[in-house]
Design a protein around this motif. Structure first.
Motif, PDB file in Angstrom:
ATOM      1  N   UNK A 179      45.290  43.758  35.212  1.00 22.87           N
ATOM      2  CA  UNK A 179      45.563  42.647  34.298  1.00 22.87           C
ATOM      3  C   UNK A 179      44.357  42.386  33.399  1.00 22.87           C
ATOM      4  N   UNK A 180      43.175  42.458  34.002  1.00 20.05           N
ATOM      5  CA  UNK A 180      41.949  42.284  33.230  1.00 20.05           C
ATOM      6  C   UNK A 180      41.837  43.360  32.153  1.00 20.05           C
ATOM      7  N   UNK A 181      42.110  44.607  32.532  1.00 23.65           N
ATOM      8  CA  UNK A 181      41.988  45.719  31.582  1.00 23.65           C
ATOM      9  C   UNK A 181      43.016  45.601  30.461  1.00 23.65           C
ATOM     10  N   UNK A 182      44.250  45.182  30.813  1.00 27.30           N
ATOM     11  CA  UNK A 182      45.288  44.992  29.799  1.00 27.30           C
ATOM     12  C   UNK A 182      44.881  43.909  28.802  1.00 27.30           C
ATOM     13  N   UNK A 183      44.269  42.854  29.312  1.00 32.06           N
ATOM     14  CA  UNK A 183      43.829  41.754  28.437  1.00 32.06           C
ATOM     15  C   UNK A 183      42.778  42.234  27.454  1.00 32.06           C
ATOM     16  N   UNK A 184      41.806  42.994  27.942  1.00 29.97           N
ATOM     17  CA  UNK A 184      40.761  43.536  27.063  1.00 29.97           C
ATOM     18  C   UNK A 184      41.376  44.468  26.014  1.00 29.97           C
ATOM     19  N   UNK A 185      42.366  45.255  26.430  1.00 38.09           N
ATOM     20  CA  UNK A 185      43.002  46.199  25.508  1.00 38.09           C
ATOM     21  C   UNK A 185      43.757  45.464  24.404  1.00 38.09           C
ATOM     22  N   UNK A 186      44.470  44.401  24.778  1.00 37.04           N
ATOM     23  CA  UNK A 186      45.220  43.630  23.789  1.00 37.04           C
ATOM     24  C   UNK A 186      44.296  42.951  22.785  1.00 37.04           C
ATOM     25  N   UNK A 187      43.123  42.515  23.270  1.00 34.73           N
ATOM     26  CA  UNK A 187      42.167  41.854  22.382  1.00 34.73           C
ATOM     27  C   UNK A 187      41.315  42.846  21.614  1.00 34.73           C
ATOM     28  N   UNK A 188      41.414  44.117  21.976  1.00 29.43           N
ATOM     29  CA  UNK A 188      40.620  45.137  21.299  1.00 29.43           C
ATOM     30  C   UNK A 188      39.146  45.066  21.642  1.00 29.43           C
ATOM     31  N   UNK A 189      38.827  44.532  22.798  1.00 28.33           N
ATOM     32  CA  UNK A 189      37.430  44.386  23.203  1.00 28.33           C
ATOM     33  C   UNK A 189      36.953  45.630  23.951  1.00 28.33           C
ATOM     34  N   UNK A 190      35.730  46.038  23.645  1.00 26.20           N
ATOM     35  CA  UNK A 190      35.090  47.130  24.387  1.00 26.20           C
ATOM     36  C   UNK A 190      34.467  46.535  25.653  1.00 26.20           C
ATOM     37  N   UNK A 191      34.637  47.213  26.771  1.00 24.16           N
ATOM     38  CA  UNK A 191      34.118  46.697  28.039  1.00 24.16           C
ATOM     39  C   UNK A 191      33.260  47.756  28.713  1.00 24.16           C
ATOM     40  N   UNK A 192      32.358  47.297  29.555  1.00 24.97           N
ATOM     41  CA  UNK A 192      31.547  48.198  30.377  1.00 24.97           C
ATOM     42  C   UNK A 192      32.371  48.518  31.620  1.00 24.97           C
ATOM     43  N   UNK A 193      33.090  49.657  31.571  1.00 27.53           N
ATOM     44  CA  UNK A 193      34.027  49.984  32.641  1.00 27.53           C
ATOM     45  C   UNK A 193      33.320  50.148  33.986  1.00 27.53           C
ATOM     46  N   UNK A 194      32.094  50.671  33.957  1.00 23.47           N
ATOM     47  CA  UNK A 194      31.352  50.837  35.212  1.00 23.47           C
ATOM     48  C   UNK A 194      31.153  49.502  35.924  1.00 23.47           C
ATOM     49  N   UNK A 195      30.829  48.477  35.141  1.00 22.69           N
ATOM     50  CA  UNK A 195      30.596  47.153  35.724  1.00 22.69           C
ATOM     51  C   UNK A 195      31.872  46.588  36.336  1.00 22.69           C
ATOM     52  N   UNK A 196      32.978  46.741  35.624  1.00 29.44           N
ATOM     53  CA  UNK A 196      34.236  46.189  36.115  1.00 29.44           C
ATOM     54  C   UNK A 196      34.767  46.953  37.323  1.00 29.44           C
ATOM     55  N   UNK A 197      34.527  48.245  37.398  1.00 30.09           N
ATOM     56  CA  UNK A 197      34.899  49.013  38.587  1.00 30.09           C
ATOM     57  C   UNK A 197      34.055  48.590  39.786  1.00 30.09           C
ATOM     58  N   UNK A 198      32.818  48.203  39.507  1.00 28.62           N
ATOM     59  CA  UNK A 198      31.961  47.685  40.571  1.00 28.62           C
ATOM     60  C   UNK A 198      32.495  46.350  41.079  1.00 28.62           C
ATOM     61  N   UNK A 199      32.925  45.474  40.141  1.00 27.94           N
ATOM     62  CA  UNK A 199      33.538  44.196  40.538  1.00 27.94           C
ATOM     63  C   UNK A 199      34.767  44.451  41.408  1.00 27.94           C
ATOM     64  N   UNK A 200      35.583  45.403  40.964  1.00 29.45           N
ATOM     65  CA  UNK A 200      36.802  45.751  41.695  1.00 29.45           C
ATOM     66  C   UNK A 200      36.477  46.229  43.108  1.00 29.45           C
ATOM     67  N   UNK A 201      35.470  47.078  43.238  1.00 30.97           N
ATOM     68  CA  UNK A 201      35.084  47.612  44.553  1.00 30.97           C
ATOM     69  C   UNK A 201      34.649  46.497  45.496  1.00 30.97           C
TER      70      UNK A 201
END
Length: 349
Positions: A179-201
């Protein structure tokens, strides 16, 4: 005045003599370690024969894994003799990295070193991964029998059927991440995927271990600098482990100088302790199938004397620290693999 000057001169000479004798002792000891050992012909960096300072520098550079590969490429060449008697050189699996310490690159040797029976004791460097003066975690525990006893206590927690039981709970965390990733995609925001995968872990391991997610995904931040604390402590163990005899002193000094790291580690222990306390106050322990904490608490209820609340904390806290980090490393490898392999990307789609 003359007597005072004489006493000061004698004291100065005594200090200089003590320093000189200490230097001679250290030098002779280093030479003996380098040239009197039966393993003196094992190749490696010249400085590594005499001191651990070379290894300390290599670990401090944060690239020892790459340095170690280069060592085997450069020094790991051992003379071999064929059946016909012709001498040639082949890849040698052993390289010296410090006095009386060696790097071994041989899958067959791993079976001997990590054999399940008649185990070898861990090197002293492992003590730097534990808290001084306290019950050591499984990684830092060097006592073979103590380690085996502790490991048996939680061995069943990692069986495949147990992991499958908690899969439904992890699905909720996965849905939150998507859901977080979909939200970023809809807003067209670039994200630090490594950081968010760490949050997920971290939230996945929190759910599996305690039945509660930490909330990294919902807050989108490093709560109480937990990730920074674990990273700092991991680096501390690697570097200080080289001179592990100074671990107790260095740990106390750094704890006073850098409270933020200790705060993050303390938050994990506090979070786990509070979860255990909250559940213990309930009249009926909630049935969270696959939840590590529930399984451990059931063991405590069966035999409170031999398996105490402290034992529950002992197994849950390190599982969060080490488990979240290793899980995150696995996740972090996936994006680059998918991007570099178009066939993998197509199959996933």
């Amino acid at each position: 005045m003359f007597l005072s000057n004489l006493v000061e001169a004698e004291f100065s000479w005594s200090v200089l003599l003590l320093i000189l004798l200490s230097f001679i002792f250290v030098t002779l000891r280093a030479l003996a370690q380098a040239y009197l050992t039966p393993l003196r012909d094992v190749p490696g960096p010249w400085l590594a024969k005499f001191t651990r300072l070379w290894l300390l520098k290599a670990y401090h550079s944060r690239s020892f894994h790459q340095t170690n590969i280069r060592l085997h490429q450069k020094y790991g060449l051992a003379p071999l003799v064929t059946q016909k008697g012709f001498a040639h050189r082949g890849l040698g699996p052993i390289v010296r990295i410090a006095p009386n310490e060696y790097s071994i690159d041989d899958p067959e040797a791993a079976k001997i070193i990590y054999r399940p029976r008649d185990q070898l004791q861990k090197a002293p460097r492992y003590s730097a991964w534990g808290m001084p003066g306290k019950d050591q975690n499984l990684f830092a525990e060097r006592d073979i029998h103590r380690h085996a006893e502790r490991r048996r206590q939680a061995a069943t927690m990692y069986h495949m059927n147990i992991l499958l039981d908690v899969e439904d709970q992890v699905d909720d965390i996965t849905a939150a991440f998507c859901e977080r990733m979909y939200t970023f995609a809809e807003l067209g925001e670039a994200v630090e995927i490594n950081q968010w995968l760490h949050f997920y872990a971290f939230d996945v391991i929190g759910k599996f271990t305690l039945g509660r997610a930490f909330g990294f995904l919902s807050k989108g931040a490093d709560i109480s600098e937990i990730m920074s604390a674990i990273h700092s402590f991991s680096r501390y163990g690697a570097v200080v482990g080289v001179y592990n005899e100074w671990h107790s002193l260095i740990f106390k000094v750094l704890q006073m100088m850098t409270p933020s790291g200790a705060q993050g580690l303390a938050y994990i222990a506090q979070f786990a302790g509070q979860t255990i306390s909250d559940r213990g106050k309930q009249e009926k322990w909630p049935d969270k199938k696959g939840d590590m904490l529930s399984s451990l608490y059931a063991m405590h209820q069966q035999d409170p004397k031999s398996f105490k609340i402290e034992d529950i904390v002992f197994h849950t806290v390190p599982n969060i620290g080490a488990g979240s980090d290793t899980t995150a490393i696995t996740y972090l490898h996936m994006p680059s693999t998918i991007c570099l392999d178009l066939h993998t990307d197509t199959d996933l789609v």
